[in-house]
Scaffold this active site. Structure first.
Site, PDB file in Angstrom:
ATOM      1  CG  ASP A   9      -1.638   1.248   1.461  1.00 21.80           C
ATOM      2  OD1 ASP A   9      -2.364   1.667   0.541  1.00 21.80           O
ATOM      3  OD2 ASP A   9      -1.492   1.855   2.542  1.00 21.80           O
ATOM      4  CG  ASP A  11      -1.697   7.633   0.417  1.00 18.95           C
ATOM      5  OD1 ASP A  11      -1.133   8.727   0.413  1.00 18.95           O
ATOM      6  OD2 ASP A  11      -2.258   7.148  -0.582  1.00 18.95           O
ATOM      7  CG  ASP A 161      -1.707   2.373   6.504  1.00 18.90           C
ATOM      8  OD1 ASP A 161      -1.969   2.070   5.320  1.00 18.90           O
ATOM      9  OD2 ASP A 161      -2.105   3.427   7.042  1.00 18.90           O
TER      10      ASP A 161
END
Length: 212
Positions: A9, A11, A161
């Site tokens: 991922d 961001d 995250d």
């Protein structure tokens, strides 16, 4: 089976975009008809799955695609100041040298990702960048990627995250590493049962060794 492909991922996982995103969320509140979240609410959201956050914020589901598009456009103005997570570039370089292919699947735009990587010097580390159009469509992109790269599910691992990253990986039947330095709290991440939960980028190599 050894991991051949590690997909990230963007961001919150590779870069810290929390503050710019928070400013944008506040800036677009009136336009999209939701109350700007307080600092207390933000801390509460970190403990919730992604779908629950959307319910709590109160954004009309019909508006979500338009909101996501606007957030990407607004982020474009902020990306030149966004930096990689400390220690991530050195770890990725090590993994690349060990023969692991690296890629990105993100709900951000490809232009925004390239803006950061070209400035930070990490563009050459990644074999590909896939930009998803929806918040919850990553598992479909993962499935396409497995087919295109001719990898088996047990040869790929995903790193993210947020709880939706874990959900996407599980839908595609691949292993997932959750990182605690991004948006969702460790409590929220653990509730989704990732294969690994790490607190620093240097532990990525340890996870691969654990799989072997």
């Amino acid at each position: 089976m050894a991991i051949k492909l590690m997909v990230f991922d963007f961001d919150g996982t590779l870069v810290d975009t929390f503050e710019p995103l928070l400013k944008i969320v506040h800036r677009l509140a009136d336009e999209f008809g939701y109350p700007a979240p307080t600092s207390e609410q933000i801390e509460h959201f970190k403990n919730l799955p992604s779908r629950e956050i959307i319910k709590c914020v109160g954004v009309d589901l019909i508006k979500i695609p338009y909101l996501l598009r606007r957030v990407k456009l607004e982020l474009n103005k902020e990306m030149s100041d966004v930096k990689l997570i400390p220690g991530i570039q050195e770890t990725l370089t090590q993994l690349k040298q060990e023969g692991v292919q690296l890629g990105i699947i993100t709900s951000n735009s490809k232009d925004n990702v390239l803006t950061v990587l070209e400035k930070q010097g990490g563009k050459e580390l990644f074999n590909f960048i896939y930009a998803e159009t929806s918040l919850f469509g990553k598992h479909r992109t993962i499935n396409k990627l497995l087919k295109q790269q001719k990898n088996r599910p047990d040869e790929m691992i995903y790193v993210g995250d947020e709880t939706r990253d874990i959900e996407a990986a599980k839908k595609s039947k691949i292993k997932v590493i959750a990182v605690s330095w991004g948006f969702n709290s460790k409590q929220a991440l653990l509730a989704k049962n990732p294969d690994f939960l790490i607190d620093r980028p240097q532990s990525l190599a340890w996870c691969l060794n654990g799989i072997k």
